[in-house]
Design a protein around this motif. Structure first.
Motif, mmCIF file in Angstrom:
data_model
loop_
_atom_site.group_PDB
_atom_site.id
_atom_site.type_symbol
_atom_site.label_atom_id
_atom_site.label_comp_id
_atom_site.label_asym_id
_atom_site.label_seq_id
_atom_site.Cartn_x
_atom_site.Cartn_y
_atom_site.Cartn_z
ATOM 1 N N SER A 149 0.828 -1.204 0.000
ATOM 2 C CA SER A 149 0.000 0.000 0.000
ATOM 3 C C SER A 149 0.863 1.255 0.000
ATOM 4 N N VAL A 150 1.918 1.243 0.832
ATOM 5 C CA VAL A 150 2.831 2.394 0.885
ATOM 6 C C VAL A 150 3.526 2.580 -0.455
ATOM 7 N N ALA A 151 3.935 1.462 -1.072
ATOM 8 C CA ALA A 151 4.610 1.552 -2.374
ATOM 9 C C ALA A 151 3.680 2.155 -3.419
ATOM 10 N N ARG A 152 2.396 1.738 -3.393
ATOM 11 C CA ARG A 152 1.439 2.322 -4.345
ATOM 12 C C ARG A 152 1.253 3.803 -4.094
ATOM 13 N N LEU A 153 1.153 4.186 -2.814
ATOM 14 C CA LEU A 153 0.988 5.600 -2.477
ATOM 15 C C LEU A 153 2.200 6.395 -2.920
ATOM 16 N N GLU A 154 3.399 5.846 -2.661
ATOM 17 C CA GLU A 154 4.617 6.546 -3.056
ATOM 18 C C GLU A 154 4.683 6.679 -4.572
ATOM 19 N N GLY A 155 4.281 5.612 -5.282
ATOM 20 C CA GLY A 155 4.286 5.678 -6.738
ATOM 21 C C GLY A 155 3.313 6.720 -7.260
ATOM 22 N N LEU A 162 2.193 15.679 -1.752
ATOM 23 C CA LEU A 162 1.265 15.199 -0.735
ATOM 24 C C LEU A 162 1.935 15.368 0.627
ATOM 25 N N TYR A 163 1.170 15.746 1.627
ATOM 26 C CA TYR A 163 1.782 15.968 2.936
ATOM 27 C C TYR A 163 0.811 15.602 4.050
ATOM 28 N N GLN A 164 1.394 15.397 5.226
ATOM 29 C CA GLN A 164 0.616 15.306 6.465
ATOM 30 C C GLN A 164 1.360 16.105 7.520
ATOM 31 N N ARG A 165 0.700 17.110 8.023
ATOM 32 C CA ARG A 165 1.281 17.958 9.077
ATOM 33 C C ARG A 165 0.464 17.768 10.343
ATOM 34 N N ILE A 166 1.128 17.629 11.481
ATOM 35 C CA ILE A 166 0.449 17.321 12.743
ATOM 36 C C ILE A 166 0.737 18.396 13.778
ATOM 37 N N ARG A 167 -0.325 18.872 14.413
ATOM 38 C CA ARG A 167 -0.182 19.766 15.555
ATOM 39 C C ARG A 167 -0.347 18.935 16.815
ATOM 40 N N ARG A 168 0.733 18.858 17.592
ATOM 41 C CA ARG A 168 0.702 18.070 18.818
ATOM 42 C C ARG A 168 -0.123 18.771 19.885
ATOM 43 N N ALA A 169 -0.520 18.014 20.882
ATOM 44 C CA ALA A 169 -1.352 18.559 21.954
ATOM 45 C C ALA A 169 -0.641 19.673 22.704
ATOM 46 N N ASP A 170 0.722 19.648 22.708
ATOM 47 C CA ASP A 170 1.473 20.696 23.407
ATOM 48 C C ASP A 170 1.757 21.913 22.527
ATOM 49 N N GLY A 171 1.193 21.931 21.298
ATOM 50 C CA GLY A 171 1.344 23.090 20.417
ATOM 51 C C GLY A 171 2.432 22.951 19.371
ATOM 52 N N ARG A 172 3.288 21.927 19.482
ATOM 53 C CA ARG A 172 4.350 21.740 18.491
ATOM 54 C C ARG A 172 3.754 21.245 17.170
ATOM 55 N N PHE A 173 4.477 21.554 16.075
ATOM 56 C CA PHE A 173 4.090 21.053 14.762
ATOM 57 C C PHE A 173 5.143 20.067 14.265
ATOM 58 N N ASP A 174 4.685 18.959 13.719
ATOM 59 C CA ASP A 174 5.564 17.971 13.092
ATOM 60 C C ASP A 174 5.075 17.723 11.680
ATOM 61 N N VAL A 175 5.989 17.276 10.841
ATOM 62 C CA VAL A 175 5.633 16.846 9.492
ATOM 63 C C VAL A 175 5.877 15.348 9.437
ATOM 64 N N SER A 176 4.802 14.574 9.422
ATOM 65 C CA SER A 176 4.963 13.117 9.453
ATOM 66 C C SER A 176 5.179 12.532 8.072
ATOM 67 N N TYR A 177 4.771 13.280 7.021
ATOM 68 C CA TYR A 177 4.955 12.755 5.667
ATOM 69 C C TYR A 177 4.984 13.892 4.664
ATOM 70 N N VAL A 178 5.939 13.834 3.735
ATOM 71 C CA VAL A 178 5.918 14.653 2.524
ATOM 72 C C VAL A 178 6.387 13.763 1.378
ATOM 73 N N SER A 179 5.780 13.908 0.231
ATOM 74 C CA SER A 179 6.161 13.092 -0.913
ATOM 75 C C SER A 179 7.414 13.661 -1.581
ATOM 76 N N GLU A 180 7.925 12.913 -2.569
ATOM 77 C CA GLU A 180 9.186 13.290 -3.217
ATOM 78 C C GLU A 180 9.100 14.649 -3.901
ATOM 79 N N GLY A 181 7.885 15.071 -4.255
ATOM 80 C CA GLY A 181 7.736 16.351 -4.938
ATOM 81 C C GLY A 181 8.258 17.518 -4.129
ATOM 82 N N PHE A 182 8.307 17.375 -2.806
ATOM 83 C CA PHE A 182 8.802 18.480 -1.978
ATOM 84 C C PHE A 182 10.248 18.801 -2.324
ATOM 85 N N GLU A 183 11.048 17.758 -2.512
ATOM 86 C CA GLU A 183 12.457 17.999 -2.855
ATOM 87 C C GLU A 183 12.571 18.632 -4.230
ATOM 88 N N ARG A 184 11.702 18.230 -5.174
ATOM 89 C CA ARG A 184 11.753 18.826 -6.507
ATOM 90 C C ARG A 184 11.430 20.318 -6.459
#
Length: 364
Positions: free
Chosen positions: A180-186, A195-217
């Motif tokens: 499934s991950v391979a299909r998503l990555e493809g 494609l991205y997933q950004r998370i706001r933690r309960a303590d107010g911090r922000f994390d980026v749990s996923y960005v696709s290869e397009g970010f580097e491009r």
């Protein structure tokens, strides 16, 4: 009385008060009978207690879902529970207490349980695990497709205990997840954006749990760099005036509604480009909020729009300096007519403002 006349060895009797005696009788050379009595009540009680505990232990071992094999210091099988016999699927005579484990290992090696290796190599590898002074965990897939996890642990008395677990379903789930991950990555790699997933933690911090290869491009930063420094995702790539995305995400967090924002961004090499960011928030079970979204590169669209605005401005400037009236007339399918464009000369000729004539073109 016959037993006393012809004594032979020993026997036990239980008295009415619960005591147990061991009776030993023997004949002397003179024909007399020697009668020895020993009170073994306590020993019999201990033996019965031990037998009960042993039976309870066997019941517990057979009730657990993991296979258990215990070897003594001579590498003989001391205990093998029901589940271990099921998982290993070997003949009963190879699982009985006192059986050298070498016989079981050789049987498995001969039928290919340890992979495409020689029998001697398989035996050497398995005995290395058994005799290792440190615990280990190995996984292997049997020829019938069953996947086993084996936890090997030495015992204080020089023996060994192996715990077997059927992990076939877990391995299938892991394989399905990788697929499934391979299909998503493809899919993500072929999208004209990120494609991205950004998370706001309960303590107010922000994390980026996923960005696709397009970010580097687009930005020049790798996914690993963004995960290590989440500020690269937005804050450190701002161009003056583009911080409005922060307000958009704050409002999205407050209302738990999707947001859309477009503006300029700065790449790692200093290049400026335009993006459109879309995101949909959702509450996670631990109280965090995740935005799943996509970022599109709209630089080309922005360039075309700028060129169209500039071209329109040039045409309007030209039209305003021409004598008379420059106009665009549209006759619609239902017969009514509109004027999307009228130059300012119309006001000089007709005495109505351009806005008035466009609202009601009858005088024109």
């Amino acid at each position: 009385m016959a037993r006393h006349r012809n004594p032979s060895g020993s026997f036990k009797i239980k008295l009415a008060d619960g005591r147990v005696w061991r009776i030993r009788e023997s004949k002397t050379r003179l024909g007399d009978t020697v009668h020895l009595r020993t009170d073994i009540t306590n020993r019999v009680a201990r033996e019965q207690e031990l037998a009960l505990k042993s039976a309870q232990f066997d019941l517990i071992l057979d009730a657990v879902d993991q296979g258990i094999m215990l070897l003594d210091k001579a590498s003989n099988i001391a205990v093998m529970n029901r589940r271990a016999r099921e998982l290993l699927d070997v003949p009963p005579e190879l699982t009985r207490p006192g059986t050298p484990v070498e016989r079981l290992l050789r049987f498995n090696a001969e039928r290919g349980e340890y992979g495409p290796v020689t029998i001697d190599a398989a035996m050497e590898r398995m005995f290395a695990l058994i005799r290792s002074p440190t615990p280990s965990v190995v996984e292997r897939t049997r020829p019938n497709g069953t996947s086993l996890e084996v936890r090997n642990n030495p015992t204080p008395d020089g023996g060994f205990v192996g715990v077997y677990a059927d992990i076939t379903e877990r391995k299938r789930a892991e394989f399905a997840l990788r697929e499934s991950v391979a299909r998503l990555e493809g899919l993500a790699a072929n999208l004209p954006g990120v494609l991205y997933q950004r998370i706001r933690r309960a303590d107010g911090r922000f994390d980026v749990s996923y960005v696709s290869e397009g970010f580097e491009r687009l930005w020049g930063y790798t996914a690993a760099e963004v995960r290590a420094d989440p500020s690269l995702f937005l804050e450190k790539t701002f161009v003056d005036g583009s911080a409005g995305i922060v307000d958009a995400m704050k409002e999205s967090l407050r209302t738990m509604q999707p947001f859309a924002w477009s503006g300029p961004e700065r790449a790692k090499d200093g290049r400026i480009f335009w993006t459109q960011t879309l995101g949909r928030p959702r509450q996670l079970s631990n109280g965090d909020v995740a935005w799943d979204g996509i970022i599109l590169d709209i630089s080309e669209q922005r360039r075309v729009e700028d060129e169209l605005r500039q071209s329109k401005a040039r045409l309007e400037s030209l039209a305003e300096n021409l004598p008379g009236v420059v106009y665009q007339r549209v006759r619609h399918a239902d017969g009514h007519v509109t004027y999307p464009y009228l130059s300012k000369g119309a006001q000089e000729i007709y005495g109505y403002t351009v806005e008035e004539l466009m609202a009601d073109p009858a005088p024109f």
